[in-house]
Enzyme design. Structure first.
Site, PDB file in Angstrom:
ATOM      1  N   HIS A 133       0.811  -1.221   0.000  1.00 16.17           N
ATOM      2  CA  HIS A 133       0.000   0.000   0.000  1.00 16.17           C
ATOM      3  C   HIS A 133       0.841   1.267   0.000  1.00 16.17           C
ATOM      4  O   HIS A 133       0.337   2.355  -0.256  1.00 16.17           O
ATOM      5  CB  HIS A 133      -0.984  -0.009   1.183  1.00 16.17           C
ATOM      6  N   ASP A 172       0.196  -7.662   1.165  1.00 18.19           N
ATOM      7  CA  ASP A 172       0.635  -6.286   1.393  1.00 18.19           C
ATOM      8  C   ASP A 172       2.157  -6.171   1.390  1.00 18.19           C
ATOM      9  O   ASP A 172       2.741  -5.434   2.178  1.00 18.19           O
ATOM     10  CB  ASP A 172       0.065  -5.742   2.701  1.00 18.19           C
ATOM     11  N   SER A 199       4.782   2.175   8.002  1.00 23.14           N
ATOM     12  CA  SER A 199       4.464   1.057   7.125  1.00 23.14           C
ATOM     13  C   SER A 199       5.642   0.703   6.231  1.00 23.14           C
ATOM     14  O   SER A 199       6.198   1.558   5.545  1.00 23.14           O
ATOM     15  CB  SER A 199       3.259   1.396   6.253  1.00 23.14           C
TER      16      SER A 199
END
Length: 402
Positions: free
Chosen positions: A141, A171, A248
């Protein structure tokens, strides 16, 4: 008073003996006090740092009078290999679509475009270097819907990165930059993690580069549904090390400075909880992306749930089933024209074993299926209305989302 010669001799003897005893006693007490003072002086002279050992297994302390503990040591080893990733992508502007309505167009000229049809969206995430020649790992993402990104190294260099592959199911994404002799991370083992072990996160949260946070492993094998991302196929590591937007794609480390996970998911309603993809899953996906550019995930086509007495009643009511067991993994639904359907599995079957291995949770089933390859034959042992049966299911490829 007259004293005899004998009495005088006795008095003189007692006087001399008493003085000697007093001097001896004073010397004894002086020696005792001196020894205690020497011991006290030695204790007080010992520097506090020397009595707190520095342990790579988690004892927080410094040695040699400096401030280097196991956290700082881990960060010094891994920090140079953690990067900031800036992604820029064009997305449709919903306001522009709304203004195409004829009722609103009359407020503008025929040829006038009041709002751009596309808008630029910018995002920042983290990543880490796997190889000296510039192979990076990050979250899907972070780099989704873009071909190139800007990668900033800890030494200040900013390089263009090419997005080699993206796997939205786990992911995980990989990026390549043109550079050599880069610092790299060391991959650890997440298979035997125990809640309570140290966890260190490094990343660029909220635009604050090279931020370090520490906590513990809170839990393991959290399902995608529990984490709040049911469309993913990952058993997450849960940690209370602070993970914020921008973390992230950054590494989660153990006390030895080895990468055990990739920081990824944050629940909006959680406080002090973050989640990471186990490094074995991330590394396997990254290898496939670098070699093939895409990943095929084995797919059975079943919806599972972990049973409990309350859950059993709820599933029976919602799906019109008659499950009797209070524990196990029940198949709630089977996708039409799926490998599971063709293999003979039915809603209400309670899974006992996968390829001969006993399973107790749906996360374990997911792990075993995910570790296989597309096209493999997977033996599923189930309890169907009290009868134990085994079905052989040939896994298919996970369907692509349109």
């Amino acid at each position: 008073m007259k004293l005899s010669l004998n009495q005088l001799g006795v008095y003189l003897f007692l006087l001399v003996f008493g003085c000697g005893a007093g001097l001896f006693g004073s010397r004894y007490l002086l020696l005792q006090n001196s020894s205690f003072q020497q011991l006290r002086n030695v204790t007080m002279a010992s520097p506090p740092e020397s009595v707190v050992p520095n342990s790579p297994n988690g004892a927080i302390g410094a040695t040699g009078g400096d401030n280097v503990n196991f956290i700082a040591t881990a960060v010094q080893k891994v920090g140079p290999a953690v990067v900031r990733i800036n992604a820029t992508r064009k997305v449709a502007n919903p306001i522009s679509d709304a203004l195409k309505n004829p009722l609103l167009r009359r407020f503008f000229g025929e040829d006038e475009q009041p709002i751009p049809e596309e808008r630029i969206e910018r995002g920042t995430g983290s990543g880490f270097i796997l190889s000296e020649d510039g192979e990076l790992l990050t979250n899907a993402h972070v780099v989704a819907d873009t071909d190139t990104v800007q990668v900033t190294l800890k030494d200040g260099r900013s390089l263009e990165g090419k997005v080699v592959g993206v796997d939205s199911v786990t992911d995980v994404a990989v990026v390549k930059i043109k550079a050599n002799h880069l610092p790299t991370v060391k991959l650890g083992n997440s298979q035997n993690l125990i809640p309570g072990q140290w966890a260190i996160a490094i990343g660029n949260p909220l635009g604050l580069d090279n931020t370090v946070t520490i906590g513990i492993i809170s839990a393991t094998d959290r399902t995608s549904t529990q984490v709040g991302v049911p469309d993913k196929r990952v058993s997450f590591i849960q940690t209370d090390a602070a993970i914020n937007p921008g973390n992230s794609g950054g590494p989660l480390l153990n006390a030895q400075g080895e990468v055990i996970g990739v920081n990824t998911a944050i629940r909006a309603d959680a406080q002090g909880l973050g989640f990471a993809i186990p490094i074995e899953t991330a590394a396997r996906i990254a290898n496939e992306l670098f070699t093939k550019g895409r990943v095929e995930h084995p797919f059975l086509g079943v919806e599972m749930a972990d049973l409990s007495a309350i859950k059993k009643q709820q599933i029976n009511q919602e799906n019109q089933l008659n499950i009797q067991q209070d524990v196990g993994i029940v198949i709630k639904g089977v996708t039409g024209d799926s490998p599971a359907k063709r293999g003979g599995l039915l809603p209400g079957d309670v899974i006992q074993k996968v390829n001969g291995k006993p399973v107790k949770t749906s996360a374990q089933v997911q792990k075993l299926v995910e570790s296989s390859k597309v096209g493999d034959i997977i033996a599923i042992e189930v309890n169907r209305s009290g009868k134990i049966q085994t079905f052989k299911v040939q896994s298919g490829a996970y369907p692509e989302r349109k």
